[in-house]
Design an enzyme around this catalytic site. Structure first.
Site, PDB file in Angstrom:
ATOM      1  N   HIS A 138      19.020  17.326 -26.082  1.00 28.02           N
ATOM      2  CA  HIS A 138      17.581  17.061 -26.168  1.00 28.02           C
ATOM      3  C   HIS A 138      16.863  18.270 -25.601  1.00 28.02           C
ATOM      4  CE1 HIS A 138      17.796  16.253 -21.810  1.00 28.02           C
ATOM      5  NE2 HIS A 138      18.864  15.526 -22.082  1.00 28.02           N
ATOM      6  N   ASP A 181      19.387  19.490 -15.773  1.00 25.99           N
ATOM      7  CA  ASP A 181      20.037  18.251 -16.227  1.00 25.99           C
ATOM      8  C   ASP A 181      21.512  18.559 -16.476  1.00 25.99           C
ATOM      9  OD1 ASP A 181      20.703  15.832 -17.362  1.00 25.99           O
ATOM     10  OD2 ASP A 181      19.504  16.108 -19.176  1.00 25.99           O
ATOM     11  N   ASP A 192      25.786  12.900 -13.273  1.00 24.18           N
ATOM     12  CA  ASP A 192      24.733  13.463 -14.124  1.00 24.18           C
ATOM     13  C   ASP A 192      23.505  13.566 -13.231  1.00 24.18           C
ATOM     14  OD1 ASP A 192      22.691  14.009 -15.912  1.00 24.18           O
ATOM     15  OD2 ASP A 192      23.344  12.543 -17.413  1.00 24.18           O
ATOM     16  N   HIS A 224      23.642   4.617 -18.663  1.00 24.15           N
ATOM     17  CA  HIS A 224      22.511   4.753 -17.740  1.00 24.15           C
ATOM     18  C   HIS A 224      22.836   4.186 -16.368  1.00 24.15           C
ATOM     19  CE1 HIS A 224      19.404   5.288 -21.210  1.00 24.15           C
ATOM     20  NE2 HIS A 224      20.124   6.365 -20.963  1.00 24.15           N
ATOM     21  N   ASP A 244       0.810  -1.228   0.000  1.00 27.24           N
ATOM     22  CA  ASP A 244       0.000   0.000   0.000  1.00 27.24           C
ATOM     23  C   ASP A 244       0.840   1.273   0.000  1.00 27.24           C
ATOM     24  OD1 ASP A 244       0.947  -0.320   2.510  1.00 27.24           O
ATOM     25  OD2 ASP A 244      -0.975  -0.060   3.535  1.00 27.24           O
ATOM     26  N   GLU A 246      25.528  18.235 -24.380  1.00 23.01           N
ATOM     27  CA  GLU A 246      26.157  17.233 -23.542  1.00 23.01           C
ATOM     28  C   GLU A 246      27.032  16.226 -24.292  1.00 23.01           C
ATOM     29  OE1 GLU A 246      23.414  14.244 -21.946  1.00 23.01           O
ATOM     30  OE2 GLU A 246      21.728  15.447 -22.670  1.00 23.01           O
TER      31      GLU A 246
HETATM   32  N1  GLY Z   1      20.143  12.799 -17.573  1.00 24.49           N
HETATM   33  C1  GLY Z   1      19.532  12.379 -18.740  1.00 24.49           C
HETATM   34  C2  GLY Z   1      20.189  12.930 -19.915  1.00 24.49           C
HETATM   35  O1  GLY Z   1      21.257  13.509 -19.812  1.00 24.49           O
HETATM   36  O2  GLY Z   1      19.675  12.877 -20.995  1.00 24.49           O
HETATM   37 MN    MN Z   2      21.954  14.367 -17.980  1.00 20.59          MN
HETATM   38 MN    MN Z   3      20.563  15.313 -20.783  1.00 12.94          MN
END
Ligand code: GLY
Ligand code: MN
Ligand code: MN
Length: 466
Positions: free
Chosen positions: A363, A276, A265, A248, A41, A413
Site C-alpha cells: 500500500h 511500517d 508489525d 490484525h 475528560d 509485505e
Molecule cells: N501495519 C499495517 C499494514 O501493514 O498495512
Molecule cells: Mn505493517
Molecule cells: Mn503495511
C-alpha cells in the site's frame, strides 16, 4: 502571491502549488483534526490532520487553513490565552503565525464563523476535503447560506464544490527530498526497534524468564521514543506463535515460547511520517526446519516483488510477482493440493493461494500508514472491466493499476498464514510469516528504507545470539 522562497519551509511552496491548480476564482478550506475524547475528560493523544499538516506544518488542534486561488493563505488558530496555556500548553497564536508559518494572515479560530462568509463571497468554486471531516459540509452550507442571503446586494455565491483530496492526494503521492529524509530516519528508528525486540526475546528465553508479547512491545516503544519519534504509526502487532495468523492481532499478554515464531508489525511515526515494518523471527533465535522452509519462501516472494518495484511498472506488478513465487512454493510444499491444481497458472487463476495469502502485497506509505493516493492510473480511469470475484462473488471494477514513478513510497509485505487444516501438512500448522519493507521508487528501481533490520534467516539468527 506568496513568495515561496521567502519562507524556508516546504509548506509555502505546497500552498502555492495547490492555489495554482485551483484557479484564480477559487477558495479552499482545510481544517485540522479535532481532539478526540478517550474517556471522561481525558483525550486520546492529539494527532493533526495530514492534509492540513502537509500545507502548514502546524500541529495544534482547532485550526483551519483558507487558501485562495490568488495564492493568499489565511490561518485560523487558537488565540493566546494565559489560563488555557497554563493547563494545555503554549499556543502559537495568530499574532506570531504569519512569521512562524509564512501565511499571509492569521486570526483567532473564534472569528472563523464571522469571517468565512466574507471570504467565500464572490468566489466561483469552493474546494474542501470531502468525506473526511464529520459535519464539515453542514458548516459549509451554513456559511454559504449567509453568502446567498446577500446575493440581492450583488454578492456572488460559489456555484461549484470540488473535492480537495483529488488535488492533495496526487501531490502527497510523490514525496519530496525532505519527506524522504524524514521517512528514511523513521525507517532507521523502526528497524533498530525490531532488532532490540528480537534480542530481548532471545535474551529473556536464555535467562529462563517468562516472556510475554508486551515485553517486546515495550522494547519497540522504548526505541521509538528514545530517538525522538512521537508515537507508533499504528497499533503494534506482536504476535506469538498461532497469533501471527490473526492479521490484525495487537500486542497482548500471550506467552512467547522457545520453538515458536514471533511476528512483529510495528513502525514509528516521526515528525508526521509513518514507517511500517514487519519481521518474523524465532523466539529463541533458531529457525526450526518447517519454519525456515516457509520463511525462505516468503523471503523469495518478497525479493521477486522488490525486483518488480521500479518506475514504469504497475502498482499491482509486485503483488503479482509475489503471488507467483508464493503459489509455486505452496504447490511444492503441499500447502496447495497438486491433484486439484496441477499447474501454477491454474492455481493462480483459481486463487488457490488465497487460503494462506489473503492480503495485498503493499500500500502507499507516507504521513498516513495507509497513505492517500489513487491506486488507479489517472489517465486510464475510464476503462473499467467488470468481473465477478471467483471466491467472494463481489463485483470488481478492474481498472488499469497505477504506474509507479520516482518518489512514490509503498510497502512490500508478502506473507503466509497456515491455520490447522486436514488439507495441509501438520508441520506447518499455526505458522504465520510476513516480511514487510518500505520502498521508495527511484530512477531505476527502488530503495528500501527499512533494511536496518535484516531479513535473511542467518542474519536474524546471528543478531539474536549472545
Ligand atoms: N501495519 C499495517 C499494514 O501493514 O498495512
Ligand atoms: Mn505493517
Ligand atoms: Mn503495511
Amino acid at each position: 502571491m506568496i513568495d515561496a522562497m521567502s519562507h524556508p519551509t516546504p509548506y509555502a511552496a505546497r500552498r502555492a502549488r495547490v492555489a495554482a491548480q485551483l484557479g484564480p476564482d477559487a477558495i479552499a478550506l482545510i481544517p485540522t483534526a479535532p481532539a478526540r475524547p478517550r474517556n471522561r475528560d481525558s483525550d486520546h493523544p492529539y494527532r493533526h490532520d495530514s492534509y492540513f499538516y502537509y500545507l502548514t506544518g502546524f500541529t495544534e488542534p482547532d485550526a483551519w487553513l483558507v487558501l485562495t486561488g490568488d495564492g493568499r493563505s489565511t490561518l485560523f488558530c487558537p488565540p493566546k490565552d494565559l489560563e488555557r496555556e497554563i493547563w494545555d500548553g503554549i499556543r502559537l497564536g495568530p499574532e506570531a503565525a504569519p512569521a512562524a508559518l509564512g501565511v499571509d494572515e492569521a486570526y483567532s479560530v473564534h472569528e472563523l464563523n464571522a469571517r468565512l462568509p466574507g471570504l467565500l463571497e464572490n468566489r466561483r468554486s469552493l474546494w474542501f476535503p470531502f468525506a473526511i471531516h464529520e459535519g464539515l459540509s453542514a458548516r459549509v452550507d451554513g456559511w454559504l447560506q449567509q453568502v446567498r442571503a446577500r446575493v440581492r446586494y450583488g454578492a456572488l455565491c460559489p456555484g461549484e464544490q470540488h473535492d480537495l483530496c483529488r488535488v492533495l492526494d496526487e501531490l502527497r503521492l510523490i514525496k519530496d527530498a525532505g519527506e524522504l529524509a524524514t521517512m528514511r530516519r523513521a525507517g532507521q528508528i523502526s528497524a533498530a526497534a525490531h532488532v532490540r525486540a528480537m534480542q530481548r526475546s532471545a535474551a529473556m528465553l536464555r535467562a529462563g524468564q517468562d516472556v510475554r508479547e508486551y515485553h517486546l512491545e515495550a522494547e519497540l516503544l522504548h526505541e521509538f521514543r528514545q530517538h525522538g519519534a512521537q508515537s507508533p504509526a499504528y497499533p503494534s502487532i506482536v504476535a506469538a506463535g498461532a497469533n501471527a495468523c490473526v492479521l490484525h492481532y495487537r500486542a497482548g499478554d500471550a506467552a512467547i515460547r522457545a520453538g515458536e515464531l514471533v511476528l512483529i508489525d510495528a513502525g514509528c511515526e516521526l515528525d508526521g511520517y509513518a514507517s511500517d515494518i514487519t519481521r518474523t523471527f524465532p523466539a529463541d533465535g533458531r529457525f526450526a526446519g518447517p519454519q525456515r522452509a516457509l520463511y525462505e519462501l516468503v523471503l523469495a516472494s518478497q525479493q521477486a516483488a522488490i525486483a518488480a518495484t521500479r518506475p514504469g511498472a504497475r502498482f499491482t506488478d509486485p503483488h503479482e510477482a509475489a503471488v507467483r513465487v508464493l503459489t509455486q512454493g505452496m504447490l511444492d510444499l503441499g500447502l496447495i493440493d497438486k491433484g486439484q491444481h496441477g499447474t501454477l497458472e491454474d492455481a493462480i487463476a483459481h486463487r488457490a493461494y488465497f487460503a494462506h495469502y489473503m492480503h495485498r502485497t503493499g500500500h502507499w506509505l507516507g504521513m498516513d500508514v495507509h497513505d492517500c493516493g489513487s491506486y488507479v492510473e489517472p489517465g486510464e480511469v475510464g476503462q473499467p472491466s467488470p468481473r465477478r470475484d471467483p471466491l467472494s462473488g463481489e463485483l470488481i471494477q478492474d481498472r488499469p493499476s497505477r504506474i509507479l514513478r520516482p518518489g512514490m513510497v509503498l510497502t512490500i509485505e508478502p506473507g503466509l498464514y497456515v491455520r490447522p487444516s486436514e488439507k495441509v501438512p501438520s508441520a506447518f500448522w499455526n505458522i504465520g510469516i510476513r516480511i514487510e519493507d518500505n520502498a521508495v521508487v527511484t530512477a531505476d528501481g527502488c530503495e528500501l528504507l527499512s533494511r536496518g533490520v535484516p531479513v535473511e534467516p542467518d542474519a536474524i539468527e546471528a543478531l539474536m545470539r549472545p
